[in-house]
Design an enzyme around this catalytic site. Sequence first.
Site, PDB file in Angstrom:
ATOM      1  N   TYR A  91       0.837  -1.195   0.000  1.00 46.29           N
ATOM      2  CA  TYR A  91       0.000   0.000   0.000  1.00 46.29           C
ATOM      3  C   TYR A  91       0.871   1.243   0.000  1.00 46.29           C
ATOM      4  CZ  TYR A  91       1.077   0.518   5.003  1.00 46.29           C
ATOM      5  OH  TYR A  91       1.726   0.684   6.203  1.00 46.29           O
TER       6      TYR A  91
ATOM      7  N   HIS B 159       2.057  -8.577  -2.008  1.00 40.25           N
ATOM      8  CA  HIS B 159       3.032  -8.264  -0.965  1.00 40.25           C
ATOM      9  C   HIS B 159       4.415  -7.933  -1.524  1.00 40.25           C
ATOM     10  CE1 HIS B 159       5.036  -9.196   3.072  1.00 40.25           C
ATOM     11  NE2 HIS B 159       4.059  -8.378   3.388  1.00 40.25           N
TER      12      HIS B 159
ATOM     13  N   LYS C  83       7.553  -5.928  -2.920  1.00 41.02           N
ATOM     14  CA  LYS C  83       8.076  -4.580  -2.659  1.00 41.02           C
ATOM     15  C   LYS C  83       9.221  -4.298  -3.643  1.00 41.02           C
ATOM     16  CE  LYS C  83       5.473  -5.418   0.905  1.00 41.02           C
ATOM     17  NZ  LYS C  83       5.957  -5.546   2.272  1.00 41.02           N
TER      18      LYS C  83
ATOM     19  N   ASP D 139      14.119   3.778 -14.037  1.00 37.96           N
ATOM     20  CA  ASP D 139      14.898   3.461 -15.234  1.00 37.96           C
ATOM     21  C   ASP D 139      15.583   2.111 -15.061  1.00 37.96           C
ATOM     22  OD1 ASP D 139      14.054   5.639 -16.648  1.00 37.96           O
ATOM     23  OD2 ASP D 139      15.762   6.904 -16.120  1.00 37.96           O
TER      24      ASP D 139
END
Length: 578
Positions: free
Chosen positions: A159, A252, A254, A259
């Site tokens: 989130y 979940h 991350k 670039d």
Amino acid sequence: MAAPMSWRRLVHSVYSPAIAGVFTRISDRLFRARERTGGSSVLLLAPLLAETDPAPRRVSRPTGSAGAQGTDSLCANFRWMGDHVPAFRVPGTHVHILTSPDQFYQTMKLGIWFHVCQTPTYTLQHNVLCCEYFYFFFPLSSQARIKTAQRRVVMASLYLGTGQLEQELVDCMEEALQRSQESSRSPDLKVSVLLDYTRGSRGQVNSRTMLLPLLQRYTSQMRVSLYHTPDLRGLLRLLVPQRFNETIGVQHIKVYLFDDSIIISGANLSDSYFTNRQDRYVLLENCSEVADFFSDLVEAVGDVSLQLQPDDSVSMLEGMVHPYKGNRQDFSAAARERIMEVVSTAQARQRVLNRMEDSEDEGMSDGEEDTWVFPLVQMKPLGIRVDEQVTQRLLTDAGPDSTVFLTSGYFNLTRAYMGLVLGAGASYRILTASPEVNGFFGAKGVAGAIPAAYIHIAQQFYSQVCRLGQQERVHLHEYHRPQWTFHAKGLWYYLRGQDRPCLTLIGSPNFGYRSVHRDLEAQIAIVTENEDLQSQLQEEQEMLYRRSTEVSGSTFERPDRHVKLWVKLVTPLIKNFF
């Protein structure tokens, strides 16, 4: 006289994860029966939510495995990972371990982090500070990274928070998009954000409302994808309150990409992860092939996710199966095919490139590719188990006299992982959060009992270690730090006779049931012969463990480790939800 309570409020008032545990176990049986018989969708109350973890199977260690010695190359011990996933060869000098939330945030957003050159004469080339005798890494901050990105900004997280720090990230995206429209150098800049639908939609002000202004202004350049687990559907989706629906399964991963540079972490885009929530973070600078892979992976997950529209509605891409309105098996099959296409294509390409490089007779010199990066993906609801298979092999191959440092903010090993740890020959030092640095410490309602549930799980594990007489080989540690929480996960692998780790796992998985069975996870295995990078990994590991104390039998006799009877009774029902 009080107003009559509606049926929905009544359900919410009595709901708890314990009840959900019973409910989903029953509905799981109905789900499997329905899939076998093709019966009515009325029976489809919930997905596979409480499947028993299979007992671990010992695998004989092959010649040349991580437990074997005498090989010419440390990396050769782990080349077998290339049989499962793409193998990217990169310079170890391009891999940088970040060690604190502030450093993570500064690299993401503020300032410029660099090592001061020791001579007055230097040049700046490709974000690298060069001088006659020294070669220094010079990473741009995320603010500079986002603002100067020429082609792409890709961000995947559970989130996006709603505070000031998060708003500054959004502002940087807006400035980058605005400049791209005004500049001929980067008119094609694309910004792609992948979040979880349930967590990103919670509350009146949420991740969606944070990103809507950008989406409305830069519709052709901005994409916001909201992954919705196929396991939250039917009556389960209708009955489970908003606060608890993410326990069923979430996005979940991350990944933060600018670039050709990428940060892999377990940290979310929220203020606590930028200030006082300890996690792990690795920056791969100018590693285009790795960046391309994760950009393609996030795009693939985004393709099977709900697309946020400028009016705050959501819809699926044309031709895609809906995650909770469509057929469960059809969605999982289509999503698995789309995602594994990315993995398989990259794997085939890297095999060709690596064979070409291996065929050359020239040896490696300083600054050449001395490090391997293996991306590991786990998406059990979609039938993808790559990370689980590789992790089990690593734990299986850990031989005598090797040492594994393993950490998880939420210590809740699967039955299979626990069996491998307890049955292996390697020494294990496992680091987890003490109750006061657990992310649920002080939470309201049922969630406030979760730290006590983790105490109970840790006590059961420690008791099993003692029962098997493994106290000299398996050690449990608790992380302590006032006013902080602990969210770090991963492992460091020390081969026999080595005083620095040559392998680390870093990313989003916690080695628990949720990571293996419920959520979408991704991490990377970094295998390196670069001594400086090995030293960075050693310093990171030692820094975390210095703030810990080792658990003993007396630890669980302390008053602050007392676990109430009802928590002990409920833990078996709810431990697969956190």
